[in-house]
Design a protein around this motif. Structure first.
Motif, short mmCIF file in Angstrom:
data_model
loop_
_atom_site.label_atom_id
_atom_site.label_comp_id
_atom_site.label_asym_id
_atom_site.label_seq_id
_atom_site.Cartn_x
_atom_site.Cartn_y
_atom_site.Cartn_z
N GLN A 7 29.23 -59.19 31.84
CA GLN A 7 28.99 -59.11 30.39
C GLN A 7 28.90 -60.49 29.74
O GLN A 7 28.87 -60.62 28.53
CB GLN A 7 30.10 -58.30 29.71
N ARG A 8 28.89 -61.54 30.56
CA ARG A 8 28.72 -62.93 30.12
C ARG A 8 29.96 -63.43 29.38
O ARG A 8 29.87 -64.11 28.35
CB ARG A 8 27.45 -63.09 29.27
N ALA A 9 31.11 -63.12 29.92
CA ALA A 9 32.39 -63.60 29.42
C ALA A 9 33.25 -63.99 30.62
O ALA A 9 32.90 -63.73 31.77
CB ALA A 9 33.09 -62.53 28.58
N ILE A 10 34.40 -64.62 30.34
CA ILE A 10 35.34 -65.02 31.39
C ILE A 10 36.70 -64.41 31.09
O ILE A 10 37.14 -64.40 29.93
CB ILE A 10 35.47 -66.55 31.48
N PHE A 11 37.36 -63.90 32.12
CA PHE A 11 38.70 -63.36 31.97
C PHE A 11 39.69 -64.26 32.69
O PHE A 11 39.62 -64.43 33.91
CB PHE A 11 38.78 -61.94 32.53
N TRP A 12 40.60 -64.86 31.92
CA TRP A 12 41.64 -65.74 32.44
C TRP A 12 42.82 -64.85 32.83
O TRP A 12 43.55 -64.34 31.99
CB TRP A 12 42.03 -66.75 31.37
N GLN A 13 42.98 -64.64 34.12
CA GLN A 13 43.90 -63.61 34.60
C GLN A 13 45.36 -63.91 34.29
O GLN A 13 46.13 -63.00 33.94
CB GLN A 13 43.70 -63.42 36.10
N GLU A 14 45.77 -65.15 34.44
CA GLU A 14 47.18 -65.48 34.25
C GLU A 14 47.67 -65.20 32.83
O GLU A 14 48.86 -64.93 32.62
CB GLU A 14 47.45 -66.95 34.60
N THR A 15 46.80 -65.26 31.86
CA THR A 15 47.20 -65.06 30.47
C THR A 15 46.57 -63.81 29.84
O THR A 15 46.73 -63.58 28.64
CB THR A 15 46.83 -66.29 29.61
N GLN A 16 45.85 -63.03 30.65
CA GLN A 16 45.21 -61.80 30.16
C GLN A 16 44.30 -62.11 28.96
O GLN A 16 44.29 -61.37 27.95
CB GLN A 16 46.26 -60.76 29.78
N THR A 17 43.53 -63.20 29.08
CA THR A 17 42.72 -63.69 27.97
C THR A 17 41.24 -63.64 28.29
O THR A 17 40.80 -64.09 29.35
CB THR A 17 43.10 -65.15 27.63
N LEU A 18 40.46 -63.09 27.36
CA LEU A 18 39.01 -63.14 27.44
C LEU A 18 38.48 -64.37 26.73
O LEU A 18 38.90 -64.67 25.61
CB LEU A 18 38.40 -61.89 26.81
N LEU A 19 37.56 -65.07 27.37
CA LEU A 19 36.86 -66.19 26.76
C LEU A 19 35.43 -65.74 26.47
O LEU A 19 34.73 -65.31 27.39
CB LEU A 19 36.85 -67.41 27.68
N ILE A 20 35.04 -65.83 25.21
CA ILE A 20 33.73 -65.32 24.79
C ILE A 20 33.05 -66.37 23.92
O ILE A 20 33.64 -66.88 22.95
CB ILE A 20 33.87 -64.00 24.01
N GLY A 21 31.81 -66.68 24.24
CA GLY A 21 31.07 -67.67 23.46
C GLY A 21 29.84 -67.10 22.81
O GLY A 21 29.15 -66.25 23.38
N ASP A 22 29.58 -67.55 21.61
CA ASP A 22 28.28 -67.37 20.97
C ASP A 22 27.82 -65.91 20.86
O ASP A 22 26.79 -65.52 21.39
CB ASP A 22 27.21 -68.18 21.71
N LEU A 23 28.59 -65.12 20.12
CA LEU A 23 28.15 -63.76 19.83
C LEU A 23 26.98 -63.75 18.85
O LEU A 23 26.09 -62.93 18.92
CB LEU A 23 29.30 -62.92 19.23
N HIS A 24 27.02 -64.65 17.87
CA HIS A 24 25.98 -64.72 16.84
C HIS A 24 25.81 -63.37 16.15
O HIS A 24 24.69 -62.90 15.91
CB HIS A 24 24.65 -65.20 17.42
N LEU A 25 26.94 -62.73 15.82
CA LEU A 25 26.87 -61.49 15.05
C LEU A 25 26.18 -61.78 13.72
O LEU A 25 26.33 -62.84 13.14
CB LEU A 25 28.28 -60.95 14.80
N GLY A 26 25.43 -60.84 13.24
CA GLY A 26 24.69 -61.01 11.98
C GLY A 26 23.28 -61.52 12.18
O GLY A 26 22.45 -61.43 11.29
N LYS A 27 22.99 -62.05 13.38
CA LYS A 27 21.65 -62.60 13.62
C LYS A 27 20.60 -61.50 13.63
O LYS A 27 19.49 -61.67 13.10
CB LYS A 27 21.63 -63.34 14.95
N ILE A 28 20.94 -60.36 14.22
CA ILE A 28 19.97 -59.26 14.29
C ILE A 28 19.65 -58.73 12.91
O ILE A 28 18.50 -58.50 12.56
CB ILE A 28 20.53 -58.15 15.21
N THR A 29 20.70 -58.56 12.08
CA THR A 29 20.47 -58.11 10.70
C THR A 29 19.64 -59.13 9.94
O THR A 29 18.74 -58.76 9.15
CB THR A 29 21.83 -57.89 10.00
N HIS A 30 19.90 -60.41 10.18
CA HIS A 30 19.12 -61.47 9.53
C HIS A 30 17.65 -61.38 9.95
O HIS A 30 16.75 -61.50 9.11
CB HIS A 30 19.70 -62.83 9.92
N PHE A 31 17.39 -61.18 11.24
CA PHE A 31 16.02 -61.06 11.71
C PHE A 31 15.30 -59.90 11.03
O PHE A 31 14.14 -60.02 10.62
CB PHE A 31 16.02 -60.83 13.23
N ARG A 32 16.01 -58.78 10.92
CA ARG A 32 15.37 -57.60 10.31
C ARG A 32 15.02 -57.87 8.85
O ARG A 32 13.99 -57.42 8.35
CB ARG A 32 16.30 -56.40 10.44
#
Length: 213
Positions: free
Chosen positions: A15-40
């Motif tokens: 899914q293009r993310a990283i899971f840091w197992q020792e800390t149960q942490t997801l690392l996620i970059g650059d969702l750019h939420l709102g871009k699709i609505t802006h395009f429309r």
């Protein structure tokens, strides 16, 4: 695909993310939420289910990993306020039990108060923990004292088949002291990355992450 960095274990997810197992942490970059609505709004045709795809994938990795924390590496929201922020707020409320941290990116121009109201910890530049730095822009100068996780670039790698066939796919780029995550969001474009000395590139498809030799 699991890799080890500084004695810690990180899963590179399809899914293009990283899971840091020792800390149960997801690392996620650059969702750019709102871009699709802006395009429309600008009259650019985007499939109706495109915006939902981001949240479906978020739900999927939260469920599959059991993450208790998410660190967003900037550009969570693409530009000015629009209705997709309300969708994110509702999604965040559904996952109130997950700690969420954001490192502000160049597209995160929404008032910081909106992030705080959504129970997110906000860092304007870097967030540091143990031997790691979490940031938006990749570091140009690295002293090696800490390992950097960054986004911003939207890295992609092009593979070539027989004849003139080629395929351009998102990738994780891992150098000696820095890893750059692919863009999590859909319709975000990409920057071509090349192989280099002491660099590892991991291409991601919808079903598999594999190393480029």
């Amino acid at each position: 695909m699991q890799i080890e960095i500084r004695g810690n274990h990180f899963l590179l997810l399809t899914q293009r993310a990283i899971f840091w197992q020792e800390t149960q942490t997801l690392l996620i970059g650059d969702l750019h939420l709102g871009k699709i609505t802006h395009f429309r709004k600008e009259g650019i045709a985007i499939p109706n289910n495109a915006a939902g795809n981001n949240f479906e994938r978020l739900d999927e990795i939260v469920k599959n990993t059991g993450a208790t924390r998410i660190i967003f590496l900037g550009d969570l929201f693409h530009n000015k306020y629009n209705s997709e922020w309300e969708t994110f707020r509702a999604w965040r409320a559904q996952h109130h039990y997950i700690e969420m941290i954001i490192v502000i990116g160049n597209h995160d121009i929404l008032p910081v108060s909106l992030f705080l109201e959504s129970d997110m910890q906000v860092y304007q530049t870097d967030y540091e923990e143990e031997d790691f730095i979490f940031t938006h822009h990749p570091k140009v100068e690295l002293d090696g004292s800490k390992f950097v996780f960054a986004g911003h670039v939207h890295p992609v790698f092009t593979t070539y088949g027989r004849g003139r066939q080629s395929l351009r796919l998102p990738c994780f780029v891992v150098d000696n002291h820095q890893a750059i995550l692919p863009s999590f969001g859909v319709f975000t474009g990409g920057f071509q990355m090349d192989l280099a000395e002491e660099r590892k590139i991991y291409i991601t498809t919808e079903t598999r992450v594999f190393s480029v030799c």
